[in-house]
Design an enzyme around this catalytic site. Structure first.
Site, PDB file in Angstrom:
ATOM      1  N   HIS A   1      -5.430  -5.996  -2.640  1.00  0.00           N
ATOM      2  CA  HIS A   1      -6.211  -6.018  -1.410  1.00  0.00           C
ATOM      3  C   HIS A   1      -6.487  -7.443  -0.931  1.00  0.00           C
ATOM      4  CE1 HIS A   1      -8.001  -1.662  -1.639  1.00  0.00           C
ATOM      5  NE2 HIS A   1      -6.702  -1.686  -1.466  1.00  0.00           N
TER       6      HIS A   1
ATOM      7  N   ASN B   1      -3.329   9.725   3.876  1.00  0.00           N
ATOM      8  CA  ASN B   1      -2.165   8.891   4.171  1.00  0.00           C
ATOM      9  C   ASN B   1      -1.968   8.622   5.657  1.00  0.00           C
ATOM     10  OD1 ASN B   1      -1.254   8.422   1.544  1.00  0.00           O
ATOM     11  ND2 ASN B   1      -0.052  10.306   1.485  1.00  0.00           N
TER      12      ASN B   1
ATOM     13  N   HIS C   1       0.868   4.248  -2.847  1.00  0.00           N
ATOM     14  CA  HIS C   1       0.626   5.649  -2.488  1.00  0.00           C
ATOM     15  C   HIS C   1       1.799   6.532  -2.895  1.00  0.00           C
ATOM     16  CE1 HIS C   1      -2.996   5.735   0.404  1.00  0.00           C
ATOM     17  NE2 HIS C   1      -3.032   4.584  -0.238  1.00  0.00           N
TER      18      HIS C   1
ATOM     19  N   ARG D   1       0.837  -1.212   0.000  1.00  0.00           N
ATOM     20  CA  ARG D   1       0.000   0.000   0.000  1.00  0.00           C
ATOM     21  C   ARG D   1       0.870   1.259   0.000  1.00  0.00           C
ATOM     22  NH1 ARG D   1      -3.509   2.350   4.791  1.00  0.00           N
ATOM     23  NH2 ARG D   1      -4.696   3.933   3.666  1.00  0.00           N
TER      24      ARG D   1
END
Length: 326
Positions: A194, A94, A66, A62
């Site tokens: 995910h 975040n 990002h 993740r």
């Protein structure tokens, strides 16, 4: 030609050449001579960390996503806020990035600085660690090319509009993915990440409070309501993105979507939307197809907006620019 026209010509022609450095030529063996133990050090650092904290793999994946989706894979998401600047990691989108992901990068950087000081960028560390952790938990192996430099800017105000949100529609998410060169199919493949990781209750609370989202399995919703009943006071409460095989990278995420077990609204919408449902069906029925497409998309993700010598640096510490006043 008058002096004014000549000066204007020189500015228009040569300044862009100076200010926009060419993208780096990433290679598999970038550190072969300058830091030959790079891969070994990364691997030997992530292995015990993942064993001690099993959510590290999902968190690091993740973190990498990002980082890359905001002005490229340049480790700008690792920068800490100081009195001069509010950095990316402190934007609301975040704030739930897991500490274990930041910690593993710091551990690797510390080990590498002892072996080959000032050589390996934090951006390359994050890219390599992500791949190694994904494969450790059963995911596909994919090639990581190296040679990224660390960015010199990290601005919290630039985050919004560059990362998909948990309640967005497929067209809205696709517009963000397209900005980074990704197709609809690649959006679905990358969403398959995910299959590991967690999400905090506040990210899906609107699906279970005050009423249950009709797209959510009723029994699953009951479990989530009980888990998250105190989420407003205990902000650390979280659930697995894949409630069936949370510690294994597989295609269960897509099978879950068909059963109403998508945790986030932006997950479940992939099965509900007719444009993405065929890809969900494909990956739910064919793990090999998912792994192949995910691997290709990750290789592509790792090349987004990378910085070279002219517009980047190798940070001495991953959470600080070398020029601390930036």
């Amino acid at each position: 030609m008058s002096l004014y026209i000549l000066v204007l010509f020189l500015v228009l022609v040569f300044v862009p050449l100076i200010s926009s450095a060419p993208p780096p030529n990433l290679t598999k063996d970038y550190y072969q001579k300058t830091c030959p133990d790079f891969s070994k050090i990364v691997r030997e650092t992530v292995t015990p960390k993942q064993g001690q904290q099993p959510t590290t793999a999902g968190g690091t994946l993740r973190l990498f996503f990002h980082d890359c989706f905001l002005e490229g894979c340049d480790a700008s998401v690792l920068i800490a806020t100081n009195s001069f600047n509010k950095a990316e990691r402190d934007d609301d989108l975040n704030e739930s990035l897991p500490g274990d992901a930041f910690d593993i990068v710091t551990r690797i950087k510390t080990a590498l600085e002892l072996s080959c000081p000032g050589v390996v960028s934090c951006a390359d560390i994050l890219a390599q660690a992500t791949r190694d952790l994904v494969t450790m938990v059963g995911g596909p192996f994919y090639e990581v090319k190296l040679g990224r430099k660390d960015g010199r800017e990290s601005k919290a105000h630039k985050v919004k509009g560059n990362l998909p949100l948990v309640n967005q529609s497929v067209p809205d998410m696709l517009s963000i993915f397209k900005k980074n060169g990704f197709t609809l199919k690649e959006l679905v493949a990358l969403s398959g990440g995910h299959t590991i990781g967690i999400s905090h209750c506040k990210e899906f609370s609107n699906r279970i409070f005050p009423k249950t989202d009709p797209g959510l399995d009723a029994r699953f919703a009951g479990v989530l309501r009980n888990l998250c009943k105190n989420y407003t006071t205990n902000k650390t409460m979280a659930a697995f993105l894949d409630p069936v095989t949370p510690a294994k990278f597989d295609n269960m995420y897509f099978k879950n979507l068909k059963r109403g077990l998508g945790l986030l609204a932006s997950d479940q919408i992939l099965f509900k939307d007719t444009s993405t449902r065929p890809f969900v069906e494909l990956y739910a029925n064919n793990q090999t197809a998912f792994f192949e497409d995910f691997a290709r998309a990750m290789e592509k993700l790792g090349t987004v907006g990378v910085k070279g010598e002219g517009d980047g640096e190798v940070r001495r510490r991953c959470d600080h620019f070398n020029n601390l006043n930036v």
